[in-house]
Design an enzyme around this catalytic site. Structure first.
Site, PDB file in Angstrom:
ATOM      1  N   TRP A 155      -6.711   6.470  -0.446  1.00 21.74           N
ATOM      2  CA  TRP A 155      -5.488   5.714  -0.752  1.00 21.74           C
ATOM      3  C   TRP A 155      -4.275   6.630  -0.856  1.00 21.74           C
ATOM      4  CZ3 TRP A 155      -3.400   0.942  -2.095  1.00 21.74           C
ATOM      5  CH2 TRP A 155      -2.230   0.979  -2.863  1.00 21.74           C
ATOM      6  N   MET A 156      -3.116   6.147  -0.353  1.00 18.21           N
ATOM      7  CA  MET A 156      -1.853   6.868  -0.533  1.00 18.21           C
ATOM      8  C   MET A 156      -0.780   5.894  -1.010  1.00 18.21           C
ATOM      9  SD  MET A 156       0.395   8.961   2.293  1.00 18.21           S
ATOM     10  CE  MET A 156       1.037   7.569   3.212  1.00 18.21           C
ATOM     11  N   ASP A 184       3.328   6.674  -3.080  1.00 15.94           N
ATOM     12  CA  ASP A 184       4.631   7.334  -2.907  1.00 15.94           C
ATOM     13  C   ASP A 184       4.606   8.699  -2.229  1.00 15.94           C
ATOM     14  OD1 ASP A 184       4.739   5.368  -4.823  1.00 15.94           O
ATOM     15  OD2 ASP A 184       5.645   6.605  -6.369  1.00 15.94           O
ATOM     16  N   GLN A 212       1.235  10.612  -3.353  1.00 12.17           N
ATOM     17  CA  GLN A 212       0.327  10.051  -4.353  1.00 12.17           C
ATOM     18  C   GLN A 212      -0.974   9.709  -3.648  1.00 12.17           C
ATOM     19  OE1 GLN A 212       1.164   8.952  -8.073  1.00 12.17           O
ATOM     20  NE2 GLN A 212       1.731  10.975  -7.352  1.00 12.17           N
ATOM     21  N   SER A 222       4.299  10.651  -9.517  1.00  7.90           N
ATOM     22  CA  SER A 222       5.332  11.108  -8.579  1.00  7.90           C
ATOM     23  C   SER A 222       6.289  12.125  -9.188  1.00  7.90           C
ATOM     24  CB  SER A 222       6.113   9.908  -8.068  1.00  7.90           C
ATOM     25  OG  SER A 222       5.279   9.167  -7.222  1.00  7.90           O
ATOM     26  N   ARG A 245       9.224   8.256 -15.878  1.00  7.77           N
ATOM     27  CA  ARG A 245       8.430   8.962 -14.858  1.00  7.77           C
ATOM     28  C   ARG A 245       9.243   9.329 -13.627  1.00  7.77           C
ATOM     29  NH1 ARG A 245       6.053   3.886 -15.326  1.00  7.77           N
ATOM     30  NH2 ARG A 245       6.506   2.397 -13.670  1.00  7.77           N
ATOM     31  N   ASP A 246       8.570  10.022 -12.735  1.00  6.22           N
ATOM     32  CA  ASP A 246       9.052  10.351 -11.392  1.00  6.22           C
ATOM     33  C   ASP A 246      10.274  11.266 -11.412  1.00  6.22           C
ATOM     34  OD1 ASP A 246       7.084   8.472 -10.927  1.00  6.22           O
ATOM     35  OD2 ASP A 246       8.488   6.846 -10.478  1.00  6.22           O
ATOM     36  N   GLU A 266      11.760   2.866 -10.722  1.00  8.80           N
ATOM     37  CA  GLU A 266      10.887   4.000 -10.417  1.00  8.80           C
ATOM     38  C   GLU A 266      11.556   4.894  -9.375  1.00  8.80           C
ATOM     39  OE1 GLU A 266       6.486   2.124 -11.043  1.00  8.80           O
ATOM     40  OE2 GLU A 266       7.347   1.715  -9.084  1.00  8.80           O
TER      41      GLU A 266
HETATM   42  C1  FRU Z   1       5.727   3.958  -7.708  1.00  4.58           C
HETATM   43  C2  FRU Z   1       4.832   4.481  -8.819  1.00  4.58           C
HETATM   44  C3  FRU Z   1       5.537   5.584  -9.567  1.00  4.58           C
HETATM   45  C4  FRU Z   1       4.399   6.364 -10.120  1.00  4.58           C
HETATM   46  C5  FRU Z   1       3.380   6.263  -9.029  1.00  4.58           C
HETATM   47  C6  FRU Z   1       1.961   6.258  -9.492  1.00  4.58           C
HETATM   48  O1  FRU Z   1       5.054   3.387  -6.662  1.00  4.58           O
HETATM   49  O2  FRU Z   1       4.484   3.428  -9.667  1.00  4.58           O
HETATM   50  O3  FRU Z   1       6.455   5.156 -10.529  1.00  4.58           O
HETATM   51  O4  FRU Z   1       4.736   7.688 -10.399  1.00  4.58           O
HETATM   52  O5  FRU Z   1       3.663   5.077  -8.316  1.00  4.58           O
HETATM   53  O6  FRU Z   1       1.078   6.348  -8.431  1.00  4.58           O
END
Ligand code: FRU
Length: 601
Positions: A137-138, A140, A156, A197, A256-257, A310
């Protein structure tokens, strides 16, 4: 006292399986090998696996271990642990409705050791010239940077199944933004949590003290809470060393991110952090990338507010044809996109190193602007340090509404094509992102298969064949002159009844994309949809550039005013493009169809 022996199943060579109770099983590895192959059944819940090395927990990860049947295998690399006592302490999930003995599960007889894992593509819907993971799975794109002629793309990644789990930074590189080479995972989960992320930057002034030109990564450690962590690389992003002082930023609420860049105007680093549930972006500054000061928050009450905020980015973009640049704050939002689910909004404005202020429209409101008008464009962020001042972005080509249900299995999700962005000033005085396919992509073109200077179209559709080689992957360019017609409909179709209708309507200045009959659509209620983009011009002329790659269609407005990215799963490749006009005659000019070069993998 009665002692009951644990149940021992007949494991494969080099594997001993001991069942300890209804939900607990020990899997001992008694031989050397590169991989343990773990059998997956996608529809069951995750089992929790603790990897014990000489009795100590080295890693915890989650796999949908097969109960009834094996859908596919995922490899767990144990080559680095040979010589140690390797035990997987497995806790399988017990649904309340199905109390059962884990020892009956299908996984125990099929788990096995192997020195190889076959990543040969088995998927008819795997794109040929978009980046995809080899398996698993992939979501972000993460931490992209350019250095010494190489475009780095992290993402990700779940290496242990084709649904979201075990977030890890996968890593691929390219020298041409077309062909991608896959590398070992760059950052793996640790005791602070999985690796969500984030971003990378090259520390050319050695501000963080890891050496000049060290690559610094900031990412979210997602455990029970979300915290921000740092890692650095001194081998151009191949491997990272986790900073022992992590986490470097903690907050009481979900954030996050982290996305950072060096602000040349202030001589400091800036970082944006998505304050997800509060629908705002937090803006920090730092001298050394380790200690961050919260300067301001942007976004409360502005733009689309549904869902979570996000994956931010903040870019200084030149305005086309003007001696001017503006700041653009990218805000990915899910759900709450214009057509449901995930989407990318942006704000244009000013940034002084501490505070971002969005421009308003003529009524004093901050307008909501969308970066892509398809259903399958999310988590888009830019490459750091791109050459020649370019701003190159890439997104995740899916939507959280159905990303885990799309009809692929070996892998799930691709990235969009890379795009170069800048700004243009619209007729309404507003600044908008102008998006063009990155110039590298023209190298994909093989010998042109159609070249039509001008063709009149009316109600009766005019039809042209699409290339057949390599599942019809192609690029199509043309200009519609709608003249007095109300609408011009462009249709992609195959001979098993699948079709995509795209409609240009000059009166409403809109371009629609209808995938309701595009092929397999029934895996999700949210998939069969019509999406619509504003053309942002008052004209009956519409130039288009369309990329088809097995399961995706990206439609770019010829001048970059809009782009729409949509997945499709046709039962057979689309084999024809037809044009028809309603309410009058139109012409199609400069139709060029390019098959994609067969050198593309
Ligand atoms: C966005 C998200 C980010 C998070 C990541 C987790 O698609 O929800 O906010 O860091 O995916 O996989």
């Amino acid at each position: 006292m009665t002692v009951f022996a644990a149940t021992q199943a007949a494991g494969a060579d080099g594997i001993v399986v001991n069942h300890l109770g209804t939900t607990n099983t020990l899997v001992r590895v008694t031989d050397t090998a590169k991989y343990v192959l773990l059998p997956v059944e996608e529809s069951v819940e995750d089992a929790k696996l603790d990897l014990l090395l000489d009795g100590n927990v080295e890693r915890t990860f989650y796999v949908r271990l097969a109960r009834n049947k094996v859908d596919y295998y995922v490899p767990f690399d144990i080559s680095g642990y040979n010589g140690k006592n390797i035990i997987f302490n497995v806790v399988t999930a017990q649904g309340r409705a199905s109390v059962r003995e884990a020892k009956d599960d299908a996984c125990w007889s099929s788990i096995r050791l192997s020195d190889t894992f076959d990543t040969t593509n088995t998927e008819k819907y795997r794109p040929a010239y978009h980046h995809t993971p080899l398996y698993g799975w992939m979501n972000d794109p993460n931490g992209m940077f350019y250095k010494d002629g190489v475009w780095h793309l992290y993402y990700q990644y779940n290496p242990y199944g084709s649904k979201w789990q075990n977030m890890t930074w996968g890593h691929s590189t390219s020298t041409d933004l077309i062909n991608w080479e896959h590398h070992a995972n760059a950052i793996e989960p640790n005791s602070l949590g999985s690796v969500f992320s984030g971003s990378c930057a090259i520390d050319s002034l050695n501000t963080a003290g890891f050496g000049k030109d060290a690559v610094i990564a900031l990412y979210t450690s997602a455990g029970i809470n979300q915290m921000q962590s740092l890692a650095h690389s001194v081998d151009n992003g191949a491997t990272f060393t986790i900073y022992p002082g992590n986490p470097i930023v903690t907050l009481e609420s979900e954030a996050r991110d982290p996305n950072m860049f060096y602000n040349t105007a202030t001589g400091k680093w800036n970082m944006l952090l998505a304050h997800a549930l509060d629908h705002e972006m937090l803006i920090f500054s730092s001298a050394d990338m380790k200690e961050w000061t919260l300067e301001s928050a942007f976004g409360k009450g502005l733009g689309a507010q549904d869902g979570v905020w996000e994956c931010p980015d903040l870019l200084y973009l030149p305005v086309e044809g003007a001696d001017e640049s503006k700041w653009v704050l990218i805000c990915n939002i899910n759900p709450g996109g214009p057509f449901g689910g995930s989407s990318t909004q942006y704000f244009v404005g000013e940034f002084d190193g501490k505070k971002f202020t969005a421009d308003t429209d003529s009524e004093g409101n901050v307008p909501t602007k969308w970066m892509d008008y398809g259903k399958d464009h999310y988590a888009t962020v830019s490459w750091s340090n791109a050459p020649e001042g370019r701003k190159v972005v890439i997104g995740w080509m899916s939507n959280w509404q159905y990303a885990a249900e799309v009809p692929t299995r070996q892998f799930r999700s691709a990235n969009t094509l890379p795009r170069d962005i800048m700004l243009f000033k619209g007729d309404d005085g507003q600044y908008y992102i102008k998006t063009t396919p990155s110039p590298e992509l023209t190298a994909l073109r093989a010998q042109r298969s159609s070249n039509v200077r001008s063709k009149g179209v009316s109600k009766k559709p005019v039809k042209y064949a699409l290339p057949t080689a390599n599942d019809g992957i192609c690029e199509i360019l043309f200009t519609i002159n709608a003249k007095k017609a109300d609408k011009v409909v462009v249709t992609l179709s195959n001979n098993v009844g699948d079709k995509v209708d795209m409609t240009f309507n000059p009166a409403t200045s809109t371009f629609d994309f209808d995938r309701r009959n595009s092929g397999i659509t029934d895996f999700s209620y949210d998939f069969p949809t019509v999406v619509s983009a504003p053309t942002l011009r008052d004209s009956n002329i519409q130039t288009l550039r369309i990329y088809i790659d097995r399961s995706s269609i990206e439609v770019f407005d010829g001048e970059g005013n809009f782009v729409m990215t949509n997945l499709v799963f046709p039962k057979a490749p689309y084999s024809a493009i037809t044009f028809a006009a309603e309410g009058g005659k139109a012409t199609i000019n400069n139709l060029e169809i390019y098959p994609i070069k067969n050198t593309v993998k």
